[in-house]
Design a protein around this motif. Sequence first.
Motif, PDB file in Angstrom:
ATOM      1  N   THR A   1       2.425   3.128  -5.558  1.00  0.00           N
ATOM      2  CA  THR A   1       1.431   3.017  -6.609  1.00  0.00           C
ATOM      3  C   THR A   1       2.008   2.231  -7.756  1.00  0.00           C
TER       4      THR A   1
ATOM      5  N   ARG B   1       4.533  -6.480  -2.848  1.00  0.00           N
ATOM      6  CA  ARG B   1       3.348  -6.110  -3.618  1.00  0.00           C
ATOM      7  C   ARG B   1       2.389  -5.261  -2.796  1.00  0.00           C
ATOM      8  N   THR B   2       1.763  -4.317  -3.489  1.00  0.00           N
ATOM      9  CA  THR B   2       0.757  -3.463  -2.882  1.00  0.00           C
ATOM     10  C   THR B   2      -0.631  -3.944  -3.316  1.00  0.00           C
ATOM     11  N   ASP B   3      -1.656  -3.350  -2.744  1.00  0.00           N
ATOM     12  CA  ASP B   3      -3.012  -3.681  -3.179  1.00  0.00           C
ATOM     13  C   ASP B   3      -3.192  -3.323  -4.655  1.00  0.00           C
ATOM     14  N   GLU B   4      -2.582  -2.207  -5.071  1.00  0.00           N
ATOM     15  CA  GLU B   4      -2.678  -1.805  -6.480  1.00  0.00           C
ATOM     16  C   GLU B   4      -1.990  -2.817  -7.392  1.00  0.00           C
ATOM     17  N   ASP B   5      -0.864  -3.350  -6.937  1.00  0.00           N
ATOM     18  CA  ASP B   5      -0.170  -4.374  -7.725  1.00  0.00           C
ATOM     19  C   ASP B   5      -1.051  -5.615  -7.900  1.00  0.00           C
TER      20      ASP B   5
ATOM     21  N   ALA C   1      -4.250  -5.781  -7.729  1.00  0.00           N
ATOM     22  CA  ALA C   1      -5.379  -5.449  -8.594  1.00  0.00           C
ATOM     23  C   ALA C   1      -4.958  -5.490 -10.065  1.00  0.00           C
ATOM     24  N   ALA C   2      -3.745  -5.003 -10.359  1.00  0.00           N
ATOM     25  CA  ALA C   2      -3.253  -5.025 -11.738  1.00  0.00           C
ATOM     26  C   ALA C   2      -3.036  -6.458 -12.211  1.00  0.00           C
TER      27      ALA C   2
ATOM     28  N   GLY D   1       0.796  -1.211   0.000  1.00  0.00           N
ATOM     29  CA  GLY D   1       0.000   0.000   0.000  1.00  0.00           C
ATOM     30  C   GLY D   1       0.832   1.265   0.000  1.00  0.00           C
TER      31      GLY D   1
ATOM     32  N   SER E   1      -0.491   0.389 -14.169  1.00  0.00           N
ATOM     33  CA  SER E   1      -1.759  -0.255 -14.524  1.00  0.00           C
ATOM     34  C   SER E   1      -1.502  -1.599 -15.149  1.00  0.00           C
TER      35      SER E   1
END
Length: 246
Positions: free
Chosen positions: A7, A140-144, A146-147, A4, A10
């Motif tokens: 960023t 890894r982040t939540d965005e990772d 999700a991608a 988290g 995408s």
Amino acid sequence: MTPGSRTAASGTPGADHASYNASYVGRGVHKVAVEALALRIFDGTYEEGDTLDLPQLMADLDVSQTVLREAIKVLTTKGLLDARQKRGTFVRPRDDWNLLDTDVLRWKLAAGAPNDFFADLLELRRSIEPAAAALAAEHRTDEDLAALDAALAAMAAYDKDPVLAVRADASFHTALLSASGNRFFAQMRRVIIPALVARDRHVHAGTHDDPLPVHTTVVERVRDGDPDGAYHAMLELLDMAMRDHP
């Protein structure tokens, strides 16, 4: 680095498509001259060691001396050309060409890369992507995630569409490299993705193993925070790629 805190890029299909389709950033006649001269080098019109006939080349390309000099300067920085007193401007040996340059790689792939080129690429990927997967499991982040999930969903949805399937695969590997949290691994997408896309165009044209399960396993190991599992899952993925495109 904690989940988290960063960023990610995408992971949607085609998200990095612009980067691996990018070309020389010059404009108008300068760009045309660079592309035309590069084409003559890669299609064999000019062989290694050949000296360029600059007046003839100016006439052939219908450009000014200033424009031609700019094109030569660009290709010199990319390792394709060099100049020596009394010898003039000449084509450097292929081993000196900078394959890590986005344009050089694009021109090489467009000219047709031999099988051993993709074998070299696979060796490069085996040294980078498993390590990137292991790092992704730690950073890894939540965005990772999700991608990566979006890329998996696209792979499932577009399995019957070769063009979109290739883009989804490219998005997966782009997202994984980004999820590593290592800026150098993330930049390797500029080398891995164009060649992967070129290879996948041939793979999807024929019979191959279903790639979704092994890609899904990689994501599961990353999500679980399992570096060893992610590392070995990525190796299995690359082994499958080798079987599909020996």
